[in-house]
Scaffold this motif. Sequence first.
Motif, short mmCIF file in Angstrom:
data_model
loop_
_atom_site.label_atom_id
_atom_site.label_comp_id
_atom_site.label_asym_id
_atom_site.label_seq_id
_atom_site.Cartn_x
_atom_site.Cartn_y
_atom_site.Cartn_z
N ALA A 45 0.74 -1.16 0.00
CA ALA A 45 -0.04 -0.03 0.06
C ALA A 45 0.83 1.17 0.03
O ALA A 45 0.34 2.26 -0.39
N VAL A 46 2.19 0.96 0.27
CA VAL A 46 2.86 2.33 0.43
C VAL A 46 3.22 3.44 -0.66
O VAL A 46 3.01 4.39 -0.88
N ASP A 47 3.59 2.54 -1.65
CA ASP A 47 4.01 3.20 -3.23
C ASP A 47 2.67 4.02 -3.65
O ASP A 47 2.62 5.14 -3.94
N PRO A 48 1.56 3.27 -3.70
CA PRO A 48 0.22 3.93 -3.99
C PRO A 48 -0.11 5.36 -3.15
O PRO A 48 -0.45 6.33 -3.72
N ALA A 49 -0.06 5.02 -1.72
CA ALA A 49 -0.20 6.02 -1.04
C ALA A 49 0.85 7.12 -1.03
O ALA A 49 0.29 8.06 -1.12
N LEU A 50 2.03 6.85 -1.31
CA LEU A 50 2.83 8.10 -1.80
C LEU A 50 2.39 8.75 -2.95
O LEU A 50 2.54 10.15 -2.90
N LEU A 51 1.85 8.04 -3.83
CA LEU A 51 1.55 8.76 -5.20
C LEU A 51 0.28 9.61 -4.97
O LEU A 51 0.09 10.43 -5.39
N ILE A 52 -0.72 9.01 -4.30
CA ILE A 52 -1.74 9.78 -3.80
C ILE A 52 -1.39 10.92 -3.12
O ILE A 52 -2.15 12.04 -3.42
N LEU A 53 -0.64 10.95 -2.07
CA LEU A 53 -0.26 11.98 -1.41
C LEU A 53 0.43 12.97 -2.20
O LEU A 53 0.04 14.41 -2.00
N SER A 54 1.43 12.67 -2.99
CA SER A 54 1.81 13.64 -4.08
C SER A 54 0.94 14.27 -4.82
O SER A 54 1.04 15.52 -5.15
N GLU A 55 -0.07 13.45 -5.35
CA GLU A 55 -1.18 14.20 -6.24
C GLU A 55 -1.97 15.29 -5.48
O GLU A 55 -2.16 16.22 -5.87
N LEU A 56 -2.26 14.88 -4.30
CA LEU A 56 -3.12 15.84 -3.31
C LEU A 56 -2.35 17.08 -3.21
O LEU A 56 -2.90 18.19 -3.30
N VAL A 57 -1.13 16.93 -2.64
CA VAL A 57 -0.11 17.87 -2.44
C VAL A 57 -0.01 18.95 -3.55
O VAL A 57 -0.01 20.03 -3.57
N THR A 58 0.20 18.29 -4.69
CA THR A 58 0.24 19.03 -6.07
C THR A 58 -0.97 19.86 -6.38
O THR A 58 -0.78 20.99 -6.85
N ASN A 59 -2.06 19.18 -6.12
CA ASN A 59 -3.23 20.14 -6.57
C ASN A 59 -3.33 21.17 -5.73
O ASN A 59 -3.94 22.27 -5.80
N ARG A 93 -14.29 22.64 -3.26
CA ARG A 93 -14.34 21.24 -2.95
C ARG A 93 -14.43 20.57 -4.03
O ARG A 93 -15.48 20.36 -4.68
N PRO A 94 -13.42 19.82 -4.58
CA PRO A 94 -13.56 19.42 -5.98
C PRO A 94 -14.10 17.97 -5.75
O PRO A 94 -14.31 17.26 -4.84
N PRO A 95 -14.97 17.45 -6.74
CA PRO A 95 -15.63 16.45 -6.56
C PRO A 95 -14.67 15.18 -6.76
O PRO A 95 -13.71 15.17 -7.65
N LEU A 96 -14.88 14.13 -6.06
CA LEU A 96 -14.06 13.02 -6.10
C LEU A 96 -14.59 11.87 -6.94
O LEU A 96 -13.80 10.80 -7.15
N VAL A 97 -15.68 11.95 -6.96
CA VAL A 97 -16.24 11.17 -8.16
C VAL A 97 -17.02 11.73 -9.20
O VAL A 97 -17.50 12.69 -9.14
N GLY A 98 -17.19 11.13 -10.27
CA GLY A 98 -17.86 11.66 -11.53
C GLY A 98 -16.91 12.72 -12.30
O GLY A 98 -16.54 12.53 -13.16
N GLY A 99 -16.77 13.88 -11.44
CA GLY A 99 -16.21 14.95 -12.43
C GLY A 99 -14.77 14.93 -11.96
O GLY A 99 -14.08 15.88 -12.47
N ALA A 100 -14.54 13.90 -11.21
CA ALA A 100 -12.95 14.14 -10.95
C ALA A 100 -12.28 13.90 -12.19
O ALA A 100 -12.35 12.82 -12.82
N GLY A 101 -11.10 14.69 -12.46
CA GLY A 101 -10.36 14.39 -13.78
C GLY A 101 -8.84 14.40 -13.38
O GLY A 101 -8.48 14.91 -12.26
N GLY A 102 -8.10 14.18 -14.10
CA GLY A 102 -6.50 14.47 -13.82
C GLY A 102 -6.04 13.62 -13.02
O GLY A 102 -6.39 12.56 -12.52
N GLY A 103 -5.27 14.28 -12.01
CA GLY A 103 -4.69 13.67 -10.99
C GLY A 103 -5.74 13.20 -9.66
O GLY A 103 -5.47 12.04 -9.21
N LEU A 104 -6.83 13.91 -9.64
CA LEU A 104 -8.06 13.16 -8.88
C LEU A 104 -8.41 12.17 -9.14
O LEU A 104 -8.66 11.12 -8.37
N ALA A 105 -8.43 11.88 -10.47
CA ALA A 105 -8.96 10.51 -11.23
C ALA A 105 -7.94 9.42 -10.62
O ALA A 105 -8.42 8.59 -10.45
N THR A 106 -6.61 9.88 -10.48
CA THR A 106 -5.68 8.92 -10.44
C THR A 106 -5.94 8.63 -8.84
O THR A 106 -5.69 7.23 -8.57
N VAL A 107 -5.83 9.59 -8.10
CA VAL A 107 -6.35 9.37 -6.54
C VAL A 107 -7.29 8.36 -6.40
O VAL A 107 -7.13 7.43 -5.65
#
Length: 137
Positions: A45-59, A93-107
Amino acid sequence: MSTRLAALPYRHVLTLPALPSAVRMARETAEQALTQWGIGLRHPAVDPALLILSELVTNSVRHAAVLSPQLTVIYAAGRDCLAFAVHDRHPYRPPLVGGAGGGLATVMELTQGLGGTAVVRGDADKRGKSIWITLPL
């Protein structure tokens, strides 16, 4: 979910300037905290968690810095759960489903693929938000 998060024994909070260097600092701090908490960096779970964290901070850096010169990362973990949040003071407040695109879609794809959850929590004054990710270990 908040009861479960409140019960997590390990916590760390990091406040950073909303600059590109925040992504690296947030990730390095996560690696250090996980190691201190006995969660091996080779855990699946660590590598995906670090990628998710990186995407959220980048956003936050890209989209919220104009109104939020700082962002806060909250890390938490327990025996079977890893959680983290990225907080900024931008009201959108970005949508996390449906309208999520780019980095949030990856998250969302990574979070759901690991059996985790994602939620956006607005601040009481409606002038900021946190995006919380919870992943099973």
